[in-house]
Motif scaffolding. Structure first.
Motif, mmCIF file in Angstrom:
data_model
loop_
_atom_site.group_PDB
_atom_site.id
_atom_site.type_symbol
_atom_site.label_atom_id
_atom_site.label_comp_id
_atom_site.label_asym_id
_atom_site.label_seq_id
_atom_site.Cartn_x
_atom_site.Cartn_y
_atom_site.Cartn_z
ATOM 1 N N LEU A 30 -5.016 -0.754 7.613
ATOM 2 C CA LEU A 30 -5.800 0.115 6.739
ATOM 3 C C LEU A 30 -6.944 -0.647 6.077
ATOM 4 O O LEU A 30 -8.060 -0.141 5.938
ATOM 5 C CB LEU A 30 -4.903 0.741 5.669
ATOM 6 C CG LEU A 30 -3.878 1.777 6.142
ATOM 7 C CD1 LEU A 30 -3.031 2.241 4.967
ATOM 8 C CD2 LEU A 30 -4.555 2.958 6.805
ATOM 9 N N VAL A 31 -6.685 -1.881 5.692
ATOM 10 C CA VAL A 31 -7.723 -2.716 5.079
ATOM 11 C C VAL A 31 -8.849 -2.976 6.073
ATOM 12 O O VAL A 31 -10.034 -2.927 5.722
ATOM 13 C CB VAL A 31 -7.119 -4.040 4.572
ATOM 14 C CG1 VAL A 31 -8.218 -5.006 4.153
ATOM 15 C CG2 VAL A 31 -6.180 -3.780 3.406
ATOM 16 N N LYS A 32 -8.510 -3.231 7.328
ATOM 17 C CA LYS A 32 -9.535 -3.463 8.342
ATOM 18 C C LYS A 32 -10.393 -2.219 8.550
ATOM 19 O O LYS A 32 -11.598 -2.316 8.780
ATOM 20 C CB LYS A 32 -8.874 -3.879 9.653
ATOM 21 C CG LYS A 32 -8.258 -5.263 9.617
ATOM 22 C CD LYS A 32 -7.651 -5.633 10.957
ATOM 23 C CE LYS A 32 -7.040 -7.040 10.911
ATOM 24 N NZ LYS A 32 -6.421 -7.407 12.211
ATOM 25 N N ILE A 33 -9.775 -1.046 8.474
ATOM 26 C CA ILE A 33 -10.536 0.201 8.601
ATOM 27 C C ILE A 33 -11.493 0.362 7.423
ATOM 28 O O ILE A 33 -12.665 0.717 7.585
ATOM 29 C CB ILE A 33 -9.576 1.401 8.696
ATOM 30 C CG1 ILE A 33 -8.772 1.329 10.004
ATOM 31 C CG2 ILE A 33 -10.356 2.708 8.622
ATOM 32 C CD1 ILE A 33 -7.699 2.389 10.113
ATOM 33 N N LEU A 34 -11.022 0.063 6.237
ATOM 34 C CA LEU A 34 -11.848 0.217 5.041
ATOM 35 C C LEU A 34 -13.007 -0.775 5.007
ATOM 36 O O LEU A 34 -14.026 -0.532 4.364
ATOM 37 C CB LEU A 34 -10.994 0.065 3.785
ATOM 38 C CG LEU A 34 -9.960 1.179 3.540
ATOM 39 C CD1 LEU A 34 -9.169 0.912 2.265
ATOM 40 C CD2 LEU A 34 -10.641 2.541 3.461
ATOM 41 N N LEU A 35 -12.870 -1.883 5.699
ATOM 42 C CA LEU A 35 -13.954 -2.859 5.766
ATOM 43 C C LEU A 35 -15.190 -2.295 6.472
ATOM 44 O O LEU A 35 -16.299 -2.822 6.309
ATOM 45 C CB LEU A 35 -13.492 -4.124 6.494
ATOM 46 C CG LEU A 35 -12.666 -5.120 5.690
ATOM 47 C CD1 LEU A 35 -12.081 -6.183 6.596
ATOM 48 C CD2 LEU A 35 -13.522 -5.761 4.603
ATOM 49 N N LEU A 36 -15.018 -1.221 7.214
ATOM 50 C CA LEU A 36 -16.093 -0.662 8.014
ATOM 51 C C LEU A 36 -16.929 0.371 7.276
ATOM 52 O O LEU A 36 -17.933 0.842 7.803
ATOM 53 C CB LEU A 36 -15.518 -0.028 9.294
ATOM 54 C CG LEU A 36 -14.710 -0.959 10.202
ATOM 55 C CD1 LEU A 36 -14.128 -0.175 11.367
ATOM 56 C CD2 LEU A 36 -15.563 -2.111 10.708
ATOM 57 N N ILE A 37 -16.534 0.743 6.048
ATOM 58 C CA ILE A 37 -17.257 1.787 5.323
ATOM 59 C C ILE A 37 -17.809 1.235 4.013
ATOM 60 O O ILE A 37 -17.342 0.202 3.518
ATOM 61 C CB ILE A 37 -16.355 3.018 5.061
ATOM 62 C CG1 ILE A 37 -15.181 2.640 4.132
ATOM 63 C CG2 ILE A 37 -15.821 3.574 6.366
ATOM 64 C CD1 ILE A 37 -14.303 3.835 3.775
ATOM 65 N N PRO A 38 -18.821 1.899 3.424
ATOM 66 C CA PRO A 38 -19.410 1.416 2.164
ATOM 67 C C PRO A 38 -18.392 1.336 1.036
ATOM 68 O O PRO A 38 -17.418 2.100 0.994
ATOM 69 C CB PRO A 38 -20.481 2.461 1.858
ATOM 70 C CG PRO A 38 -20.790 3.094 3.171
ATOM 71 C CD PRO A 38 -19.519 3.078 3.942
ATOM 72 N N GLU A 58 -17.328 4.405 -0.917
ATOM 73 C CA GLU A 58 -16.413 5.274 -0.185
ATOM 74 C C GLU A 58 -15.017 4.657 -0.118
ATOM 75 O O GLU A 58 -14.015 5.375 -0.092
ATOM 76 C CB GLU A 58 -16.944 5.529 1.224
ATOM 77 C CG GLU A 58 -18.363 6.069 1.276
ATOM 78 C CD GLU A 58 -18.493 7.422 0.588
ATOM 79 O OE1 GLU A 58 -17.463 8.085 0.339
ATOM 80 O OE2 GLU A 58 -19.637 7.819 0.280
ATOM 81 N N VAL A 59 -14.966 3.336 -0.086
ATOM 82 C CA VAL A 59 -13.663 2.646 -0.106
ATOM 83 C C VAL A 59 -12.911 3.003 -1.380
ATOM 84 O O VAL A 59 -11.725 3.353 -1.350
ATOM 85 C CB VAL A 59 -13.873 1.122 -0.008
ATOM 86 C CG1 VAL A 59 -12.553 0.384 -0.282
ATOM 87 C CG2 VAL A 59 -14.407 0.749 1.363
ATOM 88 N N VAL A 60 -13.599 2.923 -2.517
ATOM 89 C CA VAL A 60 -12.960 3.240 -3.795
ATOM 90 C C VAL A 60 -12.557 4.712 -3.841
ATOM 91 O O VAL A 60 -11.488 5.069 -4.371
ATOM 92 C CB VAL A 60 -13.911 2.909 -4.959
ATOM 93 C CG1 VAL A 60 -13.308 3.344 -6.291
ATOM 94 C CG2 VAL A 60 -14.214 1.407 -4.980
ATOM 95 N N ALA A 61 -13.357 5.576 -3.250
ATOM 96 C CA ALA A 61 -13.064 7.010 -3.268
ATOM 97 C C ALA A 61 -11.784 7.353 -2.515
ATOM 98 O O ALA A 61 -11.160 8.385 -2.784
ATOM 99 C CB ALA A 61 -14.238 7.794 -2.690
ATOM 100 N N THR A 62 -11.342 6.499 -1.579
ATOM 101 C CA THR A 62 -10.097 6.785 -0.842
ATOM 102 C C THR A 62 -8.875 6.759 -1.753
ATOM 103 O O THR A 62 -7.817 7.276 -1.385
ATOM 104 C CB THR A 62 -9.889 5.765 0.290
ATOM 105 O OG1 THR A 62 -9.778 4.439 -0.264
ATOM 106 C CG2 THR A 62 -11.043 5.805 1.282
ATOM 107 N N SER A 63 -9.006 6.186 -2.947
ATOM 108 C CA SER A 63 -7.869 6.158 -3.872
ATOM 109 C C SER A 63 -7.457 7.562 -4.311
ATOM 110 O O SER A 63 -6.344 7.757 -4.825
ATOM 111 C CB SER A 63 -8.205 5.317 -5.102
ATOM 112 O OG SER A 63 -9.297 5.891 -5.808
ATOM 113 N N LEU A 64 -8.324 8.545 -4.079
ATOM 114 C CA LEU A 64 -8.020 9.922 -4.468
ATOM 115 C C LEU A 64 -7.282 10.684 -3.376
ATOM 116 O O LEU A 64 -6.831 11.819 -3.600
ATOM 117 C CB LEU A 64 -9.319 10.666 -4.809
ATOM 118 C CG LEU A 64 -10.183 10.045 -5.917
ATOM 119 C CD1 LEU A 64 -11.485 10.823 -6.059
ATOM 120 C CD2 LEU A 64 -9.423 10.014 -7.236
ATOM 121 N N LEU A 65 -7.124 10.087 -2.211
ATOM 122 C CA LEU A 65 -6.529 10.819 -1.093
ATOM 123 C C LEU A 65 -5.054 11.123 -1.316
ATOM 124 O O LEU A 65 -4.599 12.242 -1.092
ATOM 125 C CB LEU A 65 -6.708 10.010 0.206
ATOM 126 C CG LEU A 65 -8.151 9.841 0.704
ATOM 127 C CD1 LEU A 65 -8.177 8.930 1.923
ATOM 128 C CD2 LEU A 65 -8.760 11.194 1.036
#
Length: 426
Positions: free
Chosen positions: A12-20, A23-30
């Motif tokens: 999951l961390v490797k996936i998040l490395l690919l986005i701004p 947007e990474v911080v915004a995934t905390s709301l998922l």
């Protein structure tokens, strides 16, 4: 999101490395699963221009501070700041952020500031950071360099729109990088530097741009002294400076030069060992070279200003295999992967009409394999050059149209009915 949420945390961390980062911080709301994953991402890539249009109530500086406070990755591998408005970032705040990045052993650091005629001071804590690998600076001022300073690991450096206290500060700053391999410099008219001295024994790639807006009188006391014995690739595009001198020019150098005002014969004389050359360069009235280009195998010439060099290059390049003629000269990529192709800035000078050489150059009879002519216009002069090459070079002709509908001519050495053709560009 159920399937993604079931993935291992490291993936999951490797996936998040690919986005701004925003947007990474915004995934905390998922979901609950994502609340802490973003804190493990070893990267902060912040562009405040895009942040301002993002739905958030926090100020840009608050966002960066909060991210650094909550992030728990053992190493902050990447720390990129792209800032547009200094009023949002006090110098002490910037220093604090860089201190955190240094403490977290940052490897790749961008500190880019885009506000014209204003600068951010170079963070002093960076001078103590010996493990940094990549450093890109823009809109930064460097006043004093500590006597005991050494970036022992840094191999890639970019300096854009900088300001230095004087010429000696540039020389002292660059001496701090004992293993530097790639250097990009984009100068501007207020950088407070006359002689840009680049003495880096380990340097392999050097790219320099000095472009001014509108018409500017040349400054013949501005220029470069380059001492880089390991250099393999050199690109200089300068429409302003008056001199460029080399010390310890390496063999097998690939050099791409577009200069308006420097001593062209002296410059070419110092590049006699180059293996590849691209020139957009005004020759003197009666251009002359003392020695030969014994290693030169590939040559690109701007036909707008440098066609006067053609006979000289052919006569002094016994091993030349590829010749390219064009109205613009290609200059490759910078450290950010951005392609460069600059139009001729010298085309208003008066060239002499091309004249057929009195004797056929050695390379034309033996080694020259391909000739490309991009944006061939079919003028009388161009037709005469083409006719000469065909008559004396044992070459055959291929014609085609590019995507923008101008002719590309490609000549390849004849043999068994086949023609060798290089890749063509539109």
């Amino acid at each position: 999101m159920r399937n993604i949420s079931e993935l291992p945390e490291d993936l999951l961390v490797k996936i998040l490395l690919l986005i701004p980062t925003k947007e990474v911080v915004a995934t905390s709301l998922l979901s609950k699963r994502w609340r802490s994953v973003w804190k493990l991402v070893p990267k902060l890539d912040f562009h405040d221009g895009s942040y301002r249009y993002h739905a958030t109530s926090a100020a840009p500086s608050d966002f960066i501070t909060k991210f650094l406070e909550l992030n728990i990755s053992p190493v902050l591998e990447t720390f990129h700041l792209n800032l547009c408005n200094r009023r949002d970032y006090a110098p002490e705040t910037l220093e604090k952020w860089v201190n955190v990045a240094v403490a977290r052993n940052v490897l790749d650091l961008n500190l880019l500031y885009y506000y014209c005629c204003d600068f951010i001071p170079f963070p002093m804590s960076l001078y103590t950071h010996e493990t940094l690998l990549v450093l890109r600076l823009q809109g930064t001022s460097i006043e004093n360099v500590p006597s005991k300073t050494c970036f022992r690991s840094l191999k890639t450096l970019s300096l854009q729109d900088m300001r230095f206290s004087n010429d000696q500060t540039v020389e002292r700053f660059l001496s701090c990088f004992p293993v530097l391999e790639a250097l990009v410099i984009r100068r501007w008219i207020a950088d407070n530097v006359k002689t840009y001295s680049i003495c880096v024994p380990s340097l392999k790639s050097l790219e320099v741009e000095y472009l001014v807006c509108g018409y500017q009188d040349p400054r013949y006391d501005h220029g470069y002294v380059i001492n880089a014995p390991c250099l393999k690739y050199l690109r200089i595009v300068d429409h302003f400076s008056g001199f460029c001198s080399f010390v310890n020019v390496p063999e097998r150098l690939e050099a791409k030069i577009q200069l308006r005002f420097c001593d062209s014969e002296k410059l070419l004389g110092s590049l006699a060992s180059a293996r590849q050359l691209s020139l957009c360069l005004i020759p003197h009235k009666d251009p002359y070279l003392k020695g030969d280009f014994d290693q030169l195998v590939s040559q690109e010439l701007c036909v707008m200003c440098s066609l006067d060099w053609l006979n000289i290059i052919l006569r002094h390049s016994p091993k030349l295999r590829a010749l390219r003629l064009s109205r613009t000269v290609s200059y490759g990529l910078n450290l950010d992967g951005v392609a460069h192709r600059h139009s001729c800035q010298n085309s208003k000078h008066e060239r002499t009409n091309w004249e057929r050489p009195s004797c056929v150059p050695e390379c034309l009879m033996s080694s020259l394999e391909t000739v490309e002519w991009i944006a061939y216009k079919g003028t009388e002069e161009e037709a005469n050059v083409l006719k000469y090459l065909l008559e004396n070079g044992n070459l055959s002709l291929k014609k085609r149209l590019s995507k923008v509908s101008y002719e590309i001519l490609s000549l390849g050495r004849s043999g068994d009915g086949d023609t060798t053709v290089l890749d063509l560009e539109g």
